[in-house]
Design an enzyme around this catalytic site. Structure first.
Site, PDB file in Angstrom:
ATOM      1  N   ARG A  74       0.849  -1.192   0.000  1.00 29.35           N
ATOM      2  CA  ARG A  74       0.000   0.000   0.000  1.00 29.35           C
ATOM      3  C   ARG A  74       0.886   1.244   0.000  1.00 29.35           C
ATOM      4  O   ARG A  74       1.743   1.413   0.860  1.00 29.35           O
ATOM      5  CB  ARG A  74      -0.906   0.007   1.234  1.00 29.35           C
ATOM      6  CG  ARG A  74      -1.853   1.204   1.299  1.00 29.35           C
ATOM      7  CD  ARG A  74      -2.635   1.191   2.607  1.00 29.35           C
ATOM      8  NE  ARG A  74      -3.470   0.003   2.710  1.00 29.35           N
ATOM      9  CZ  ARG A  74      -3.818  -0.556   3.883  1.00 29.35           C
ATOM     10  NH1 ARG A  74      -3.379  -0.048   5.011  1.00 29.35           N
ATOM     11  NH2 ARG A  74      -4.595  -1.616   3.907  1.00 29.35           N
ATOM     12  N   ARG A 143      -1.160   7.424   8.959  1.00 31.77           N
ATOM     13  CA  ARG A 143      -1.206   6.791   7.641  1.00 31.77           C
ATOM     14  C   ARG A 143      -1.478   7.838   6.566  1.00 31.77           C
ATOM     15  O   ARG A 143      -1.369   9.040   6.810  1.00 31.77           O
ATOM     16  CB  ARG A 143      -2.264   5.692   7.646  1.00 31.77           C
ATOM     17  CG  ARG A 143      -1.935   4.582   8.650  1.00 31.77           C
ATOM     18  CD  ARG A 143      -2.815   3.371   8.463  1.00 31.77           C
ATOM     19  NE  ARG A 143      -2.444   2.292   9.361  1.00 31.77           N
ATOM     20  CZ  ARG A 143      -3.019   1.084   9.340  1.00 31.77           C
ATOM     21  NH1 ARG A 143      -3.991   0.823   8.478  1.00 31.77           N
ATOM     22  NH2 ARG A 143      -2.636   0.140  10.177  1.00 31.77           N
ATOM     23  N   LYS A 208      -3.133   2.529  14.632  1.00 32.31           N
ATOM     24  CA  LYS A 208      -3.094   3.380  13.444  1.00 32.31           C
ATOM     25  C   LYS A 208      -3.727   4.736  13.749  1.00 32.31           C
ATOM     26  O   LYS A 208      -4.563   4.865  14.652  1.00 32.31           O
ATOM     27  CB  LYS A 208      -3.832   2.704  12.297  1.00 32.31           C
ATOM     28  CG  LYS A 208      -5.293   2.367  12.587  1.00 32.31           C
ATOM     29  CD  LYS A 208      -5.871   1.524  11.464  1.00 32.31           C
ATOM     30  CE  LYS A 208      -7.283   1.052  11.800  1.00 32.31           C
ATOM     31  NZ  LYS A 208      -7.833   0.153  10.770  1.00 32.31           N
ATOM     32  N   CYS A 477     -13.452  -1.054   7.074  1.00 33.21           N
ATOM     33  CA  CYS A 477     -12.559  -0.345   6.154  1.00 33.21           C
ATOM     34  C   CYS A 477     -13.309   0.420   5.063  1.00 33.21           C
ATOM     35  O   CYS A 477     -12.794   1.409   4.548  1.00 33.21           O
ATOM     36  CB  CYS A 477     -11.575  -1.320   5.524  1.00 33.21           C
ATOM     37  SG  CYS A 477     -10.344  -1.944   6.700  1.00 33.21           S
TER      38      CYS A 477
END
Length: 562
Positions: A74, A143, A208, A477
């Protein structure tokens, strides 16, 4: 010592990783097909997940063979902004090392699936060759920073872009491990990293951390689902500042009622010169106080819920050394993605609907091939969206017409050719690649949407813009908890149905039915949709109707007593 024992296993792995080195370098050269558990956790920080083809598991086990291991990579693409060369590099790598497809994620970036361990370094290095990194794509750190993908032009929007990129640089990991492992950089003593990794330290964050930005009035990026949401306020051609909302997050554990999705709450207003310092202060509070014992409760949303906004603000002010301004009142007009033809002066941009974000060729639709041809011939800019779609930017009117013709000839429909419910649908990848998935999602949602389209047409509701999102597990997600209709996988073939979110992403939905078989999802919704048609108020959206009537009342009316 007692406190150390309470830390989760991953906290120990991070601390012993020597600032994200682990033994990845050695493992890349050992000839095996997969990484150890310790290295799997460290690899996430480098933008890589180890997966296996779950469709093959049973047969391989029967044959006495190991799993078919492969890597998902990713990238980190702030705001989803790419040029044609960068797009073409992902296209090439997906064919050379991956499974021949590219996946646009809800974090506004590309994922490559199916990369074998032996090709991992070459793939990551090639991504860096076009000035894109994978560091920060995953892991317990900030992120990919996402935001509105509309190709705005002008001094105000340029200033917001500069602010966001400066923030991204400030909150990115500073370890030299990434360059050492993937780019053959000079080996650096980890003690140097200890001095430079001032935001994260040696154990980084408890979980995260996600940041999103929006322009006032346009919530296409679902900012309330993020740990920090930044809303840019305009003062002529200048940026007046940003309202910050904090504490959002989608994940939950279906079996644990203490876990739940939460939307971010208003926190403060900051001028551009203070944006980075305030964001770093918020991140540092989560670093110092976030739960490092139980990862189910390690997201910042639980810290905000436990301590409250007043405490969080007081602690931020103590660290900053000055008082924070109150947040500005926010008004949202839309959360729709920017699809179709967008005309700006002599430029034309084309927003393309990409079903579930998967760029691939399939019978009757050569999407991947035609996009490659368009990139090579016209060199457009590219914007990936947080709703898994793609915008081709900076075309002339003549080029846009030619591109539209090429798309049509390749079997690719323009967004206006799809129903409203289709273009507002999203699914996570789930099976067969995601190790967390317990039910289908990307492979199941198209059939569900097709059935839903038929039902809506029967009811005369075919023009209603209802948002529908599906995930293969409760982690969320695809942000199903802020969809008017959310489908969340519970076991193979069965899903929870959640209803009642609003169209601008400022209200979560609630569970309506649990453990509904895939084939029964639309039939279960049919009587509710019929009631919505008959009982709605003028201009009332489906989610607002469900909220007004009440989930419990709808259950009493339409859920059979078992």
């Amino acid at each position: 010592m007692e406190e150390e024992k309470k830390l989760s296993k991953i906290e120990h792995i991070k601390r012993e990783s020597r600032f994200l080195r682990g033994s990845i370098q050695e493992a890349l050269e050992d000839g095996s097909s997969h990484f150890s558990e310790e290295n799997i956790q460290v690899l996430k920080f480098h933008g890589t997940y180890q997966q296996d083809d779950r469709d093959l598991r049973k047969q391989l086990t029967k044959e006495g063979k190991e799993r078919h291991y492969m890597m998902m990579i990713r990238a980190r693409i702030p705001g989803g902004v790419l040029n044609a060369d960068q797009y073409l590099q992902f296209d090439r790598l997906s064919d050379e090392y991956g499974n021949g497809t590219m996946r646009i994620t809800t974090r506004q970036t590309f994922q490559l699936h199916g990369v074998l361990k032996g090709n991992l370094k070459a793939t990551i290095r090639a991504i860096n060759d076009v000035l894109i990194t994978t560091l920060g794509g995953c892991g317990d750190q900030v992120r990919n920073t996402v935001g509105c993908a509309f190709p705005h032009e002008g001094p105000f929007y340029d200033a917001v872009r500069r602010d966001i990129l400066a923030l991204v640089d400030s909150v990115s990991a500073k370890t030299h491990a990434y360059h050492e492992i993937w780019l053959d950089g000079e080996r650096v003593d980890p003690e140097v990293d200890r001095q430079q990794e001032t935001l994260y330290g040696e154990t980084y964050l408890p979980r995260k951390f996600k940041i999103a930005f929006a322009y006032e009035g346009d919530n296409c990026a679902d900012i309330y689902s993020n740990d920090i949401g930044l809303i840019a306020h305009r003062d002529g051609d200048q940026v007046a500042g940003y309202t910050l909302v904090i504490g959002g997050g989608m994940g939950r554990t279906a079996s644990d009622k203490q876990t739940a999705p939460h939307l971010a709450k208003p926190f403060c207003f900051v001028t551009p010169d203070k944006l980075i310092d305030v964001c770093r202060a918020v991140i540092s509070i989560q670093r110092d106080y976030g739960n490092r014992e139980n990862r189910k409760f390690a997201r910042m949303k639980y810290l905000v819920l436990e301590r409250g906004i007043p405490w969080f603000r007081e602690e931020a002010e103590r660290r900053l050394g000055y008082a924070l301004e109150d947040p500005r009142e926010l008004v949202w007009h839309s959360a729709d993605d920017h699809l179709g033809e967008i005309v700006q002066g002599d430029k034309v941009h084309l927003g393309l609907f990409i079903e579930n974000g998967r760029i691939a060729d399939k019978p009757g639709m050569a999407l991947k091939s035609v996009l490659r041809e368009i990139m090579m011939a016209y060199r457009p800019g590219v914007r990936l969206t947080t709703q898994q779609n793609l915008i081709l930017t900076d075309l002339t009117r003549e080029q846009a017409a030619e591109v539209a013709t090429k798309l049509e000839e390749a079997g690719v429909k323009l967004a206006s050719s799809y129903t409203p419910v289709k273009v507002r649908s999203m699914a996570c990848p789930a099976l067969p690649t995601c190790g967390l998935a317990i039910a289908e999602s990307e492979r199941a949602l198209p059939g569900v949407v097709a059935d839903l389209e038929k039902a809506l047409e029967e009811l005369g509701l075919q023009d209603e813009p209802i948002t529908v999102r599906m995930t293969g597990c409760a982690n969320g997600c695809a942000r199903p908890y802020i969809a008017e209709i959310g489908f969340v996988g519970r076991v193979i073939g069965k899903y929870d149905i959640l209803l009642g979110a609003n169209v601008v992403g400022t209200r979560t939905n609630r569970v309506y039915r649990e453990m509904v078989p895939l084939s029964e999802l639309v039939p279960t919704l049919y009587p509710l949709l019929q009631a919505y048609r008959d009982e709605r108020q003028p201009g009332e959206a489906f989610g607002d109707y469900c909220e007004r009537v009440g989930i419990e009342q709808l259950q009493d009316r339409f859920v059979p007593v078992s």
